[in-house]
Design a protein around this motif. Structure first.
Motif, PDB file in Angstrom:
ATOM      1  N   SER A 160      81.116  32.310   8.720  1.00 40.64           N
ATOM      2  CA  SER A 160      81.668  31.735   7.493  1.00 40.64           C
ATOM      3  C   SER A 160      80.607  31.719   6.411  1.00 40.64           C
ATOM      4  O   SER A 160      79.412  31.650   6.686  1.00 40.64           O
ATOM      5  CB  SER A 160      82.203  30.321   7.742  1.00 40.64           C
ATOM      6  N   HIS A 170      90.903  36.731   1.442  1.00 44.32           N
ATOM      7  CA  HIS A 170      89.953  36.722   0.324  1.00 44.32           C
ATOM      8  C   HIS A 170      90.186  37.974  -0.503  1.00 44.32           C
ATOM      9  O   HIS A 170      90.891  38.896  -0.087  1.00 44.32           O
ATOM     10  CB  HIS A 170      88.495  36.591   0.794  1.00 44.32           C
ATOM     11  N   ARG A 217      82.145  32.132  15.154  1.00 42.51           N
ATOM     12  CA  ARG A 217      82.784  32.174  13.842  1.00 42.51           C
ATOM     13  C   ARG A 217      81.733  32.465  12.796  1.00 42.51           C
ATOM     14  O   ARG A 217      80.643  31.897  12.809  1.00 42.51           O
ATOM     15  CB  ARG A 217      83.466  30.848  13.536  1.00 42.51           C
ATOM     16  N   TYR A 272      85.607  34.583   9.465  1.00 46.07           N
ATOM     17  CA  TYR A 272      85.991  35.582  10.466  1.00 46.07           C
ATOM     18  C   TYR A 272      85.670  35.033  11.854  1.00 46.07           C
ATOM     19  O   TYR A 272      84.642  34.377  12.047  1.00 46.07           O
ATOM     20  CB  TYR A 272      85.220  36.887  10.255  1.00 46.07           C
ATOM     21  N   ALA A 292      94.757  37.410   5.741  1.00 45.26           N
ATOM     22  CA  ALA A 292      94.365  36.777   7.004  1.00 45.26           C
ATOM     23  C   ALA A 292      95.121  37.443   8.136  1.00 45.26           C
ATOM     24  O   ALA A 292      96.189  38.029   7.942  1.00 45.26           O
ATOM     25  CB  ALA A 292      94.686  35.295   6.969  1.00 45.26           C
ATOM     26  N   THR A 318      88.767  38.950  13.729  1.00 43.45           N
ATOM     27  CA  THR A 318      89.952  38.670  12.937  1.00 43.45           C
ATOM     28  C   THR A 318      89.564  37.889  11.679  1.00 43.45           C
ATOM     29  O   THR A 318      88.676  37.034  11.731  1.00 43.45           O
ATOM     30  CB  THR A 318      91.037  37.921  13.737  1.00 43.45           C
ATOM     31  N   ARG A 319      90.212  38.224  10.586  1.00 41.14           N
ATOM     32  CA  ARG A 319      90.003  37.505   9.324  1.00 41.14           C
ATOM     33  C   ARG A 319      90.851  36.237   9.391  1.00 41.14           C
ATOM     34  O   ARG A 319      92.065  36.293   9.548  1.00 41.14           O
ATOM     35  CB  ARG A 319      90.413  38.374   8.133  1.00 41.14           C
ATOM     36  N   ASN A 335      92.594  40.851   0.705  1.00 42.16           N
ATOM     37  CA  ASN A 335      92.439  41.158   2.122  1.00 42.16           C
ATOM     38  C   ASN A 335      93.116  40.027   2.886  1.00 42.16           C
ATOM     39  O   ASN A 335      92.642  38.894   2.860  1.00 42.16           O
ATOM     40  CB  ASN A 335      90.964  41.261   2.503  1.00 42.16           C
ATOM     41  N   TRP A 388      84.782  33.003   2.944  1.00 45.24           N
ATOM     42  CA  TRP A 388      85.155  34.004   3.935  1.00 45.24           C
ATOM     43  C   TRP A 388      84.996  33.367   5.312  1.00 45.24           C
ATOM     44  O   TRP A 388      83.982  32.701   5.584  1.00 45.24           O
ATOM     45  CB  TRP A 388      84.240  35.215   3.876  1.00 45.24           C
TER      46      TRP A 388
END
Length: 143
Positions: free
Chosen positions: A77, A119, A75, A87, A130, A114-115, A128, A85
């Motif tokens: 962050s 954000h 992950r 991902y 999720a 993947t988001r 953008n 953010w």
């Protein structure tokens, strides 16, 4: 130095692309992100590192598995422009091809991203969302 047990450790040139099946879409319009991916292994055997480019950087944390496909999940962050953010990444180390050689095959990772949370977008007033999934590849720059 690359661990024989961990092919993910190192510095990688990272590029991600939107998963658009339309072959008429210009290659430049598929870009999701690019940057430098740096992966290390901490004493507990977890993956740590960063991914980033001009104006952004995320801290990475995750793990890796053993086996012929050598999967990893981590992950990313961080706070970019005052916003959180997050991902998630899944990657596989591309196996060494038997008809290749170290001078012909640069180590690479392939995977998806993947988001996790939305954000702000790059244009004012855009978001953008999720859940967007993109594919990525990363090519080793150094161990």
């Amino acid at each position: 130095m690359t661990s024989p047990l961990n092919p993910f450790v190192g510095t990688w040139a990272y590029r991600s692309l939107l998963n658009d099946p339309d072959l008429a879409t210009s290659f430049n319009d598929l870009e999701f992100g690019r940057g430098t991916l740096v992966i290390a292994q901490d004493a507990a055997g977890s993956l740590t590192g960063t991914i980033g480019g001009p104006g952004w950087q995320l801290a990475l944390y995750g793990g890796f598995g053993f086996g012929s496909a050598e999967p990893t999940r981590f992950r990313g962050s961080g706070v970019i422009g005052g916003e959180e953010w997050i991902y998630d990444y899944f990657a596989l180390a591309v196996p060494v091809w038997p008809n290749s050689s170290p001078t012909l095959q640069t180590p690479a990772l392939i995977g998806s991203i993947t988001r996790v949370i939305p954000h702000s977008g790059s244009s004012p007033g855009t978001v953008n969302p999720a859940g967007v999934v993109a594919s990525f590849y990363a090519v080793r720059q150094s161990a």
